[in-house]
Scaffold this motif. Sequence first.
Motif, PDB file in Angstrom:
ATOM      1  N   LEU A 155      64.770  65.860 102.981  1.00 38.32           N
ATOM      2  CA  LEU A 155      65.997  65.079 103.123  1.00 38.32           C
ATOM      3  C   LEU A 155      66.024  63.969 102.083  1.00 38.32           C
ATOM      4  O   LEU A 155      65.016  63.310 101.821  1.00 38.32           O
ATOM      5  N   SER A 156      67.210  63.752 101.530  1.00 37.50           N
ATOM      6  CA  SER A 156      67.385  62.704 100.524  1.00 37.50           C
ATOM      7  C   SER A 156      67.392  61.335 101.199  1.00 37.50           C
ATOM      8  O   SER A 156      67.910  61.163 102.308  1.00 37.50           O
ATOM      9  N   ARG A 157      66.805  60.361 100.526  1.00 43.04           N
ATOM     10  CA  ARG A 157      66.828  58.983 101.007  1.00 43.04           C
ATOM     11  C   ARG A 157      67.464  58.071  99.957  1.00 43.04           C
ATOM     12  O   ARG A 157      67.745  58.485  98.837  1.00 43.04           O
ATOM     13  N   MET A 158      67.681  56.830 100.346  1.00 47.50           N
ATOM     14  CA  MET A 158      68.383  55.880  99.494  1.00 47.50           C
ATOM     15  C   MET A 158      67.444  54.756  99.074  1.00 47.50           C
ATOM     16  O   MET A 158      66.730  54.193  99.912  1.00 47.50           O
ATOM     17  N   SER A 159      67.447  54.437  97.793  1.00 49.63           N
ATOM     18  CA  SER A 159      66.670  53.296  97.303  1.00 49.63           C
ATOM     19  C   SER A 159      67.589  52.097  97.145  1.00 49.63           C
ATOM     20  O   SER A 159      68.768  52.233  96.788  1.00 49.63           O
ATOM     21  N   ILE A 160      67.043  50.908  97.423  1.00 44.81           N
ATOM     22  CA  ILE A 160      67.813  49.665  97.328  1.00 44.81           C
ATOM     23  C   ILE A 160      67.058  48.708  96.411  1.00 44.81           C
ATOM     24  O   ILE A 160      65.845  48.499  96.583  1.00 44.81           O
ATOM     25  N   ARG A 161      67.769  48.137  95.475  1.00 47.00           N
ATOM     26  CA  ARG A 161      67.222  47.116  94.580  1.00 47.00           C
ATOM     27  C   ARG A 161      68.031  45.839  94.713  1.00 47.00           C
ATOM     28  O   ARG A 161      69.270  45.900  94.746  1.00 47.00           O
ATOM     29  N   VAL A 162      67.345  44.711  94.771  1.00 48.45           N
ATOM     30  CA  VAL A 162      67.999  43.405  94.792  1.00 48.45           C
ATOM     31  C   VAL A 162      67.536  42.640  93.561  1.00 48.45           C
ATOM     32  O   VAL A 162      66.335  42.359  93.422  1.00 48.45           O
ATOM     33  N   ASN A 163      68.476  42.353  92.675  1.00 48.26           N
ATOM     34  CA  ASN A 163      68.156  41.686  91.405  1.00 48.26           C
ATOM     35  C   ASN A 163      67.084  42.465  90.645  1.00 48.26           C
ATOM     36  O   ASN A 163      66.099  41.895  90.146  1.00 48.26           O
ATOM     37  N   SER A 164      67.260  43.797  90.626  1.00 51.54           N
ATOM     38  CA  SER A 164      66.393  44.739  89.901  1.00 51.54           C
ATOM     39  C   SER A 164      65.012  44.908  90.534  1.00 51.54           C
ATOM     40  O   SER A 164      64.161  45.615  89.984  1.00 51.54           O
ATOM     41  N   VAL A 165      64.759  44.269  91.685  1.00 56.09           N
ATOM     42  CA  VAL A 165      63.472  44.414  92.367  1.00 56.09           C
ATOM     43  C   VAL A 165      63.642  45.413  93.513  1.00 56.09           C
ATOM     44  O   VAL A 165      64.459  45.187  94.420  1.00 56.09           O
ATOM     45  N   PRO A 166      62.907  46.531  93.506  1.00 48.67           N
ATOM     46  CA  PRO A 166      63.090  47.537  94.568  1.00 48.67           C
ATOM     47  C   PRO A 166      62.544  47.055  95.900  1.00 48.67           C
ATOM     48  O   PRO A 166      61.487  46.414  95.963  1.00 48.67           O
ATOM     49  N   LEU A 167      63.265  47.376  96.983  1.00 48.25           N
ATOM     50  CA  LEU A 167      62.757  47.112  98.319  1.00 48.25           C
ATOM     51  C   LEU A 167      61.756  48.201  98.695  1.00 48.25           C
ATOM     52  O   LEU A 167      61.861  49.344  98.260  1.00 48.25           O
ATOM     53  N   SER A 168      60.802  47.839  99.528  1.00 47.62           N
ATOM     54  CA  SER A 168      59.739  48.782  99.886  1.00 47.62           C
ATOM     55  C   SER A 168      60.207  49.838 100.878  1.00 47.62           C
ATOM     56  O   SER A 168      59.542  50.860 101.055  1.00 47.62           O
ATOM     57  N   THR A 169      61.353  49.604 101.536  1.00 50.87           N
ATOM     58  CA  THR A 169      61.852  50.535 102.550  1.00 50.87           C
ATOM     59  C   THR A 169      62.961  51.391 101.978  1.00 50.87           C
ATOM     60  O   THR A 169      63.900  50.871 101.356  1.00 50.87           O
TER      61      THR A 169
END
Length: 546
Positions: A155-169
């Motif tokens: 299953l595909s998941r979603m990556s989230i970045r805040v100010n170019s820093v990736p979240l670990s979840t």
Amino acid sequence: MGRRRVLLFLKSLDAYSFHQSNGVSRSTNPKVSRYLDDRRRVHKDAIEFCKSILQRKSIDWDATFRSNLLRPIQNVDLVVAVGGDGTLLQASHLLNDSIPLLGVNSDPTQPQEVQEYGDEFDATRSTGYLSAATVKNFEQILSNILEGQTAPSELSRMSIRVNSVPLSTYALNDILIADPCPASVSRFSFRIRKDGQSSSPLVNCRSSGLRVSTATGSSAAMLSAGGFPMPILSKDLQYMVREPISREATHLSLMHGTIKPEQSMDIDWYTKDGLIFIDGSHPVHPVQHGDTIQVSSHAPVLKIFLPNHLLPMLVLKMGSEFLRVQRILHQIRETEDETKTIAEVSRIKAILDDKGGFKSEVGAVRDFLLKLKQMAVSMKVLEATMIGKSVSSLQSHASKDIRQTARMLIRAWRLTVDDWIVVDDNFQEEGGESNKNPPIEKHQGRPPLVPRKFNIVSENPKKRSTPSASLATKSIVLEKKSVEEKLEATKRKMQEAYKEAHNAKRLRRTQVIEVRDVLRLGLATKQQHSNRLCNRRIRPCVGLVR
């Protein structure tokens, strides 16, 4: 392969406790109290049932409540989430793309209960949308998984970045970006990008937030908000602006759309405070005015065993043939993993055998032993690397910690060898002089057999007195060839099926074209004949006019 390692990831029993500090139920309706107590009992019974099943299997397993585990899950071969969709989602946040996940719905909804209490309160229980098992079929599904008769979906998941820093979840369902107060207006802008270039106009929003979902989450909150369900294995993302404040119809058309796998969405946040809710109310990540949030499907997939109603139609149509191909591919991947393990263990062995190197450094030796303890060292790895000899020599090391760790490893490896040995001490290769040997007890689904006195610390497996090592090696080669032949045969069958379908399609198309040509030819001939008759009638009139 060594003994499989399974982790039970459990929903807490406290989730069903709605009592005050003095033990009195907060509900004034006794039926509600009995309903909640029954849910707790059913969930507890499901946990004990799953544990009893694991105890009967030849595997290593452990159990933990989800509230007690916050770090990433490692060094296991399978995670079994016992609870509902919330427990499964929380387990997915702790997994990478190498460990498969199986969901067990411990407390399914009972239709008769919903009908009985429907006029008084909501009696629905756990949905278990992604759970492939319940207590009724858990043992059978687990056996199929351990025997390689079923393979996980990705299953595909979603990556989230805040100010170019990736979240670990990574989000499996969806994310919601909104003001901490649900009644407040959120101000933000977003655009879709592809390869760093803008592929959509900038959309300025004032609304109650922005929701972005994966294909898995498209049938949850996104569908309730007016979105559309997506194929479960799609890598697209779907976004929707919640309750937008806009009077222009052109802006409304941009408030809902999709993000392709090669695209990403950039969101500029212009509200004082904000929160990113990942797969529900937790985990939560704060954002502030001026932050940039980027979401995309560039995230590790989640391997999960899906229930039948979510399996792709291809699997349902091809049935056992498709699953057999997946099993063969799974065996090939396991062989590749084992090859990598052999290479890493050989590297560690070379370092441990280096008398003038790390041998004298207690910290380095201890680190290598702990790394060996975490690795899945199978009997094939022990045979190929002879790591047992190197570790056995450390049982007399000056450091007590190293001595204990080395002895623990040797004991564990002996158990691994014993688990694979099913013949008598005096077994001789077929065709030997004695027929007094007892019959060989074959374990269904297990690799080739080896002698009971297999020594994990012997110098060279080829120097053993018994010829069974050559038999085991020969059987491994034959098994590998058999797998390759089965794979090639399956490929040929699939290619022939595709070719037959393609030829049938061409034949149907040719027939349709021929009928159309006949009709068109008939109409054209009739039209030409009419034109000639008309010309014959008109020509005399034209001559008179002239």
